[in-house]
Write a protein that holds these residues in place. Structure first.
Motif, PDB file in Angstrom:
ATOM      1  N   ASN A 184       0.968  -1.166  -0.144  1.00  0.00           N
ATOM      2  CA  ASN A 184       0.026  -0.099   0.021  1.00  0.00           C
ATOM      3  C   ASN A 184       0.800   1.271   0.076  1.00  0.00           C
ATOM      4  N   ALA A 185       0.278   2.353   0.102  1.00  0.00           N
ATOM      5  CA  ALA A 185       1.155   3.709  -0.281  1.00  0.00           C
ATOM      6  C   ALA A 185       1.777   3.838   1.243  1.00  0.00           C
ATOM      7  N   ALA A 186       1.777   3.193   2.223  1.00  0.00           N
ATOM      8  CA  ALA A 186       2.465   3.452   3.561  1.00  0.00           C
ATOM      9  C   ALA A 186       4.010   3.428   3.177  1.00  0.00           C
ATOM     10  N   THR A 187       4.377   2.542   2.120  1.00  0.00           N
ATOM     11  CA  THR A 187       5.900   2.547   1.862  1.00  0.00           C
ATOM     12  C   THR A 187       6.453   3.660   0.862  1.00  0.00           C
ATOM     13  N   LEU A 188       5.530   4.514   0.648  1.00  0.00           N
ATOM     14  CA  LEU A 188       6.031   5.698  -0.392  1.00  0.00           C
ATOM     15  C   LEU A 188       6.168   6.762   0.249  1.00  0.00           C
ATOM     16  N   PRO A 189       7.505   7.508  -0.061  1.00  0.00           N
ATOM     17  CA  PRO A 189       7.695   8.894   0.591  1.00  0.00           C
ATOM     18  C   PRO A 189       6.448   9.861   0.534  1.00  0.00           C
ATOM     19  N   PRO A 190       6.428  10.693   1.732  1.00  0.00           N
ATOM     20  CA  PRO A 190       5.341  11.718   1.754  1.00  0.00           C
ATOM     21  C   PRO A 190       5.300  12.683   0.728  1.00  0.00           C
ATOM     22  N   ASP A 191       6.526  12.887   0.156  1.00  0.00           N
ATOM     23  CA  ASP A 191       6.651  14.014  -0.766  1.00  0.00           C
ATOM     24  C   ASP A 191       6.518  13.611  -2.215  1.00  0.00           C
ATOM     25  N   SER A 192       6.008  12.221  -2.517  1.00  0.00           N
ATOM     26  CA  SER A 192       5.861  11.676  -3.655  1.00  0.00           C
ATOM     27  C   SER A 192       7.257  11.493  -4.349  1.00  0.00           C
ATOM     28  N   GLY A 193       8.278  11.456  -3.632  1.00  0.00           N
ATOM     29  CA  GLY A 193       9.431  11.032  -4.116  1.00  0.00           C
ATOM     30  C   GLY A 193      10.206  12.276  -4.808  1.00  0.00           C
ATOM     31  N   THR A 194       9.620  13.576  -4.867  1.00  0.00           N
ATOM     32  CA  THR A 194      10.171  14.505  -5.388  1.00  0.00           C
ATOM     33  C   THR A 194      11.489  15.148  -4.821  1.00  0.00           C
ATOM     34  N   ASN A 195      11.697  14.787  -3.510  1.00  0.00           N
ATOM     35  CA  ASN A 195      13.013  15.408  -2.754  1.00  0.00           C
ATOM     36  C   ASN A 195      13.977  14.294  -2.380  1.00  0.00           C
ATOM     37  N   SER A 196      13.752  13.112  -3.208  1.00  0.00           N
ATOM     38  CA  SER A 196      14.439  11.990  -2.509  1.00  0.00           C
ATOM     39  C   SER A 196      16.158  12.143  -2.964  1.00  0.00           C
ATOM     40  N   LEU A 197      16.353  12.708  -4.110  1.00  0.00           N
ATOM     41  CA  LEU A 197      17.734  12.850  -4.792  1.00  0.00           C
ATOM     42  C   LEU A 197      18.125  14.464  -4.596  1.00  0.00           C
ATOM     43  N   ARG A 198      17.510  15.090  -4.008  1.00  0.00           N
ATOM     44  CA  ARG A 198      17.926  16.676  -3.991  1.00  0.00           C
ATOM     45  C   ARG A 198      19.260  17.116  -3.602  1.00  0.00           C
ATOM     46  N   TYR A 199      19.841  16.269  -2.705  1.00  0.00           N
ATOM     47  CA  TYR A 199      21.225  16.530  -2.470  1.00  0.00           C
ATOM     48  C   TYR A 199      22.167  15.916  -3.083  1.00  0.00           C
TER      49      TYR A 199
END
Length: 372
Positions: free
Chosen positions: A66-81
């Protein structure tokens, strides 16, 4: 005959004998002209320097069960750094650990994991995150590429095609070729898992790589192999198994790949970093570990080290130098830059431990220098 005509004949005779009696001057003149032509030739394209950024496993979050194992920001900040470092390269590579799929059920053979988040299904929109981060090439050959059967594989390929991201490693898409800035690239990927190009079939891999090298300047090879976890940091000189599954002899595979024409071999799969080796002037990274794996993959201890390699090659594939940029992961903060350089220090230690003569040296800060 007139006096004028005799003078004319004498003139012709002097010119002819002068040319015949001085052949060395003629040769010297020709030699001088040839050397000028060579000196004014432009630099050969083999002198072109190519920069490649490479990372290990990428799984930005799974929508299963289910969606519980998705990041809260829809992944948009996953690679920002890491975006600036990922984009600062001619080519950027990673291993896509899972599929891009909005709707679909697990493959029948995967049903034993039905209640666990070990099946990786990233929303199709996450492909755009990878594109925006600068990824040009992805391996889709791993033990999660068939989690959702044919539909998962097919939708993943369609999403990547729509974004212009190159990929390889599935039986239906074993290789890819493309040109960029006048340089021809060939890419292939291997894994011991179902529906992927087999890592275990080394003669078959050699044939594939040899064929690619015949028509391409640079051949990149990726493999997913070896045991998983902290007990499998070291590179063995033998075949490995994990949970009853054959995971290949990665050293024998990598050396065979280089012998067949590969210019760079990048490994992943153990979920930990492994040693680096320069073999016949070509770099082998035996595992780049986890890079960005949200929640469903352990990032405890050394599993949380997330190296990025920035490598410089010539157009003919010769390794020049490189840099290991250290990142780290945690379930709380995600992917972050590591100022303590733990990833590069760990790879340095493993390289010096596993190989008596690795052909390279790695500094404390991660600089990779050829010693061959």
């Amino acid at each position: 005959m007139t006096i004028r005509f005799h003078i004319y004949l004498l003139f012709i005779f002097i010119i002819a004998t002068s040319s015949c009696n001085n052949p060395s001057k003629k040769k010297d003149r020709n030699k001088k002209q040839a050397s000028v032509k060579i000196d004014t030739l432009p630099l050969q394209k083999a002198d072109t320097i190519i920069t490649i950024a490479a990372v290990g496993d990428i799984m930005l979050g799974t929508a299963y069960p289910n969606a519980a194992t998705l990041p809260p920001d829809s992944g948009t900040n996953s690679l920002r750094y890491a975006i600036n470092d990922l984009k600062d390269a001619d080519l950027t590579f990673g291993n896509l650990e899972g599929v891009l799929l909005d709707k679909g059920e697990p493959a029948a053979m995967k049903l034993k994991f039905r209640s666990k988040p070990y099946l990786f299904k990233m929303p199709e929109s996450y492909g755009g995150i990878l594109k925006n981060a600068g990824f040009d090439i992805l391996s889709v050959a791993n033990n999660h590429s068939n989690d959702f059967g044919y539909l998962g594989r097919e939708r993943t390929m369609r999403v990547l095609d729509s974004l212009g991201i190159y990929y390889a490693g599935l039986k239906t898409s074993p290789v890819t070729t493309f040109a960029r800035n006048g340089i021809k690239y060939g890419f292939c990927a291997f894994s011991p898992n179902s529906q992927t190009v087999s890592l275990l079939d080394i003669p078959g891999a050699v044939k594939t790589i040899t064929t690619l090298k015949q028509t391409n300047d640079i051949v990149l090879v990726s493999f997913h192999g070896g045991g998983e976890g902290v007990d499998f940091e070291h590179v063995p000189d033998s075949a490995q198994s994990f949970n009853g599954e054959r995971r290949g002899n990665v050293k024998a595979f990598a050396h065979a790949a280089i012998n067949a024409g590969a210019d760079l071999v990048i490994g992943h799969g153990p979920h930990v970093s492994r040693a680096v080796e320069l073999y016949k002037g070509k770099l082998i990274a035996y595992s780049l570990g986890n890079f960005c794996t949200y929640r469903s993959v352990s990032v405890a201890g050394v599993c949380g080290l997330a190296p990025m390699m920035k490598l410089r090659l010539t157009k003919n594939g010769r390794f020049l130098d490189g840099q290991i940029i250290s990142f780290k992961q945690s379930h709380e903060f995600g992917l972050r830059r590591d100022t303590l350089n733990k990833a590069s220090k760990r790879i340095k230690f493993l390289t010096e431990t596993d190989f008596s003569n690795p052909g390279i040296s790695i500094s404390e800060s991660g600089a990779i220098t050829a010693t061959e």
